[in-house]
Design a protein around this motif. Sequence first.
Motif, PDB file in Angstrom:
ATOM      1  N   LEU A  19       0.832  -1.203   0.000  1.00  0.00           N
ATOM      2  CA  LEU A  19       0.000   0.000   0.000  1.00  0.00           C
ATOM      3  C   LEU A  19       0.866   1.253   0.000  1.00  0.00           C
ATOM      4  CD1 LEU A  19      -2.969   1.052   0.208  1.00  0.00           C
ATOM      5  CD2 LEU A  19      -2.631   1.121   2.686  1.00  0.00           C
ATOM      6  N   THR A  23       1.257   4.311  -3.044  1.00  0.00           N
ATOM      7  CA  THR A  23       0.731   5.634  -2.709  1.00  0.00           C
ATOM      8  C   THR A  23       1.854   6.658  -2.709  1.00  0.00           C
ATOM      9  OG1 THR A  23      -0.900   4.549  -1.276  1.00  0.00           O
ATOM     10  CG2 THR A  23      -0.635   6.932  -1.028  1.00  0.00           C
ATOM     11  N   THR A  24       1.753   7.638  -3.590  1.00  0.00           N
ATOM     12  CA  THR A  24       2.788   8.672  -3.705  1.00  0.00           C
ATOM     13  C   THR A  24       2.930   9.449  -2.401  1.00  0.00           C
ATOM     14  OG1 THR A  24       2.258   8.904  -6.052  1.00  0.00           O
ATOM     15  CG2 THR A  24       3.550  10.675  -5.041  1.00  0.00           C
ATOM     16  N   TYR A  26       3.727   8.415   0.559  1.00  0.00           N
ATOM     17  CA  TYR A  26       3.110   7.756   1.714  1.00  0.00           C
ATOM     18  C   TYR A  26       3.969   7.893   2.969  1.00  0.00           C
ATOM     19  CZ  TYR A  26       0.990   4.177   4.663  1.00  0.00           C
ATOM     20  OH  TYR A  26       0.381   3.524   5.700  1.00  0.00           O
ATOM     21  N   PHE A  61      -8.920   4.879   3.263  1.00  0.00           N
ATOM     22  CA  PHE A  61      -8.087   3.676   3.192  1.00  0.00           C
ATOM     23  C   PHE A  61      -8.179   2.879   4.489  1.00  0.00           C
ATOM     24  CE2 PHE A  61      -4.789   4.438  -0.398  1.00  0.00           C
ATOM     25  CZ  PHE A  61      -5.820   4.813  -1.247  1.00  0.00           C
ATOM     26  N   ASP A  91     -10.370   5.397  -5.261  1.00  0.00           N
ATOM     27  CA  ASP A  91      -9.853   4.850  -4.006  1.00  0.00           C
ATOM     28  C   ASP A  91      -9.885   3.324  -3.934  1.00  0.00           C
ATOM     29  OD1 ASP A  91      -9.400   7.441  -3.181  1.00  0.00           O
ATOM     30  OD2 ASP A  91     -11.277   7.614  -2.075  1.00  0.00           O
ATOM     31  N   ALA A  94      -7.417   1.565  -6.224  1.00  0.00           N
ATOM     32  CA  ALA A  94      -6.040   1.716  -5.734  1.00  0.00           C
ATOM     33  C   ALA A  94      -5.735   0.705  -4.632  1.00  0.00           C
ATOM     34  CB  ALA A  94      -5.823   3.135  -5.217  1.00  0.00           C
ATOM     35  N   SER A  98      -3.158  -2.534  -4.858  1.00  0.00           N
ATOM     36  CA  SER A  98      -2.004  -2.611  -3.953  1.00  0.00           C
ATOM     37  C   SER A  98      -2.030  -3.878  -3.106  1.00  0.00           C
ATOM     38  CB  SER A  98      -1.954  -1.371  -3.050  1.00  0.00           C
ATOM     39  OG  SER A  98      -3.043  -1.347  -2.153  1.00  0.00           O
TER      40      SER A  98
END
Length: 671
Positions: A19, A23-24, A26, A61, A91, A94, A98
């Motif tokens: 995850l 996620t950029t 994160y 999330f 969302d 994504a 992941s």
Amino acid sequence: MRKTFEEKVARQFAQGSALAKATTGYVPRPSQIEFAKAVANAFENKSSLIAEAGTGTGKTFAYLVPALMFGGKGLVSTAAMTLQEQLYYKDIPAVVKSLGLGAKVALLKGRANYICLNRLATAMGENVARSRQEVTHIQEINKFAKITKTGDRSDVSNVPENSGIWRWVTSTKETCLGQNCPAHDQCFVFKARDKAREADILVINHHLFLADMALKDEEYADFLPDFDLVIFDEAHQLPSIATDFFADTLSLVEVRSLADELMVLGLRKLPSQTGWKKLSESVKNRCSDIRQKFKNLGVADDFRGELRNFASVHLIADPLGKLEEAIKGLVSQLESLRKSDEEVSQGLISADEILDKVDYWKGLCEKGKEKEEESSNLVTAETIKWFALSPKGLVFSETPLNNSKGFKDFREKQGKPWILTSATLSVDHRFNHFQEEMGLQNVKAKSWDSPFSFSSQGMLYIPSKMVEPNDPSFPEKVAKAAWPLIKEFLGKTFILCTTLRAMDRIADDLRMRIDESGLSISVLVQNELPKQELIRRFREDGKSILVGSMSFWEGVDIKGETLSLVVIDKIPFAPPDDPVFKGKSERLRAENRSPFMEYALPEAITHLKQGAGRLIRDSTDTGVLMICDVRILNKRYGEIIWRSLPDFARTKDERIVLDFIHAIKSEREGQ
């Protein structure tokens, strides 16, 4: 040692997890991890949870990861369509990607959000458009219907949401022909429902959930598929949405639409018969007569009041009776086809339901002054009966005063875990009000603070020299007090108002000040353009003031310096003459409880927190929240409001807030 489900969920949020890699930028957030673990625990123990999570916690999330890992079928319900689409298109995909899961996801909206191919074909063949613009709209919809896979009307970007053509090309439960529809095999609604039945995660809105709740309560066939868990995002809106949803209403707009529908049916099915337009116009004229009767009796536009308190209510019975006869006259012309034509049959079922409503309200009005004596004790009354006059219509409504038992019974009957989350569920760090409204008194409630540093990122400014909100000049004083801050930021401002009248007066005053100053700042005002277009222009312009009423207090997410100042005119208390508010207040008062402390204040604080939440949307955001209501400073209840708001730096002094703005600008220039 075997890891618990909580631990497995927590591992997904660690630095270096799949995850995190997907996620950029994160960064593990303790509050997000604890939130996710609490959700996982609720799922595993089949218990429910009230979860308040401040802005920036990452709650989406935090509930999606355990929901997807738990398996089975999950239902995610939101208040706004914007969040519904964000979850489905962004969302959830994504998180699914992941985690490396093969979960099926579906989006289901209400029937009116999908184009009905049968009604579209009929509308294309009939003269239903009322203007040249509507002719263009139906042509655009027809082009779209030939290429779309979903039939979702929100994808038709060049036809406004409020176009009158939409009601002719979408269906309702009354106008849907079901299995007998000639376009059933291509029906977008049934395709969406088929996909929903196969989904592991189904995204819906609160209205759909309430519709399912109502149908199951009445022991009808299931509307939504069975699910193993449900998550309500934007849960703070559930009580008010339920109040509106479970109200039994008669709207003259609805009656006029019925008259149009039956006229078109008559012209198409029985063209040899004449007088269809005259019969339809007769129904519409009787609607106008009812509205005019109220006006003649001294009722002003925008008035809302209890039926039992309107002394002349018995005089409304006669025009309601004439409306009833006009509808029957139109219905009688189609009776010969009731059993042989499915489309006519459905139309007449709708007419029968409206006739029942007209007869019910006529009966209440006929009782005159004695009408409510037997049920005026609001300690035992389940509903309140009221009416509302507007410049374009009239609505009668019987509204439930409390839906908590319905929610409690339905939840217990399901026996499935409910997760109810929002950034604004508590008042002064207590959940009593929300729990009582939802029948959740025995459900665990937890809160996780925002990771943002509100004290350094923002300042709360309450100008101490403001006049009281009931002062006639208050809107202009709000504009005057906000103007020095607006000038410093060169726009970048939201002004959130509690009424449309105040909104217009503040906007007019600011436009005058901008003209006098020669500054290049534009003023965008609610209702002058569609909401999403206003937001788009605000984002792109970068030097705008957006002035809006309650629809802009939540669900608007603008990060960065584009929005640097949020001005709230006053504490958003419900209007004291609102009949539902009065009904609930009287009931609490009769139970020796405080309507203000237990109902009015918690409701206002929830709205106020939502409005305040528009300012800081990211860890790098900075700005000023200005609330122009001195009651926060000089009333005892102001302390509760003060403690319920984010922990901004706070001041009453204009010089201090201007120094703060200068510091923000210097920092931005340095960056």
